[in-house]
Enzyme design. Structure first.
Site: not given
Lengths: 67, 316
Positions: B8, B101-102, B105, B142, B145, B157, B219
């Protein structure tokens, strides 16, 4: 106690004394959230010791993964 | 620009950016179009769902109809550390758009973005709620953090569903920040994590600069980019909003789709194929969909172990 949470005026019961209490009151304890009290982000280890006072301005943003 | 994910948020971001006339767009996605996507994934049609087209391919076709002057690269595959690092090194995109969606990743993307010093724009939504934040190496903290930990399940969802307007709202936040970056108007960036709920009419925004941690592994002063060095086990992930598990073999395979389809048919299994994937009905409400690179989706289960068992039973 009356707080401003995400821009809305909200009255919470007297049992709510700290950020931890507030998160459990809103059933956000198990959600990953960022909490700001009077424009200061509260570290997670400070939730239990950060006392709330009448009139505090609070922003709560919780993370979700969907997309 | 690179959009990671073509669901989406990916479809919405892609259409807006291509209409705006950006030079080149790369879109990477591991999934294919299904009927239930059409409620909100604006680039796809019923014909795409019938053909089970990979989303990256269906997106590219539609985007080229919208604006033929934009170069579109479609990658059908998982957005893992190797794939995202390869894109970063080869393409040096100006901005990454998060449309995954996770969180697994996203944390890989966060590492790649800070390692290669490329801004990325987080976006996520569920139900009527959504949030977004731009992360800019050298300017902002980032994602790690902010999170301090890797969120576990329950936040997708999968259970709550999603309404289209929540998608569009997140897309609007992401695209607006991307456009500011593309014209290098850094002063105009929001600098806040912003969230909304369109059903309960709530809005919140938190300034993030104060949460930067000097010892952050992504970072901080001595970054180790921990999410780029996951060991190479067979990876499995439950897909957002679907009764499905993705299986990703430790070493990429290269299947000839026709031969694979023939192999399943010889076993008496009801098999359908297009140039990108093979779909096999296994009975008991379960389906196995195999892509040319060896990735597979096992439908009809949320049990990772069961999905792995099915994968290895049929693909060895």
């Amino acid at each position: 106690m009356t707080l401003t949470i995400n821009g809305e005026t909200v009255t919470v019961p007297d049992e709510v004394k700290t950020v931890s209490d507030l998160l459990s009151y809103f059933q956000l304890t198990n959600k990953l959230a960022i909490v700001e009290v009077n424009v200061r982000i509260i570290e997670k280890h400070e939730y239990g010791t950060t006392a709330l006072a009448d009139g505090d301005r609070i922003e709560i943003v919780h993370f979700v993964g969907g997309g | 620009m690179v959009i990671v994910g073509a669901g989406a948020l990916g479809a919405g971001n892609a259409e807006a950016l291509v209409r705006a006339g950006i030079g080149k767009l790369t879109i990477i996605d591991r999934d294919y179009v299904e009927w239930s996507n059409l409620q909100r994934q604006q680039l796809y049609s019923e014909a795409d769902a019938i053909a089970r087209l990979p989303k990256a391919i269906a997106a590219k076709r539609r985007l080229e109809q919208i604006n033929s002057e934009v170069e579109i690269e479609a990658i059908v595959g998982d957005a893992g550390p190797e794939e995202l690092e390869a894109i970063a090194a080869e393409q040096r995109p100006d901005v990454w758009i998060d449309a995954t969606d996770n969180f697994d990743t996203r944390l890989v993307l966060n590492d790649v973005a800070y390692k290669y010093r490329i801004p990325w724009i987080y976006g996520a939504c569920v139900g009527s709620y959504g949030l977004s934040c731009a992360f800019i190496p050298g300017r902002t903290p980032c994602l790690y953090c902010l999170l301090e930990t890797v969120p576990q399940g329950g936040l997708t969802c999968d259970t709550a569903g999603i309404i289209g307007p929540a998608v569009q709202m997140v897309v609007s936040y992401q695209v607006a920040e991307a456009l500011k970056m593309l014209v290098e108007d850094w002063a105009a960036l929001r600098g806040k994590l912003v969230s909304f709920d369109l059903w309960t009419n709530e809005y919140a925004a938190v300034r993030i600069d104060a949460v930067k941690k000097e010892d952050c592994p992504t970072c901080g002063r001595h970054p180790s980019y921990p999410f780029l060095s996951y060991d190479q086990r067979t990876k499995a992930a439950v897909l957002c909003g679907r009764d499905s598990v993705q299986i990703r073999p430790p070493v990429q395979r290269e299947y000839e789709i026709d031969e694979l389809a023939e192999m399943f048919r010889r076993q008496g299994l009801q098999t359908e194929a297009n140039p990108y994937l093979v779909a096999v009905s296994l009975g008991g409400g379960k389906r196995l969909v195999v892509f040319a690179d060896g990735r597979a989706l096992v439908h009809g289960t949320k049990d990772v172990h069961e999905a792995k068992t099915i994968y290895y039973r049929y693909l060895g």
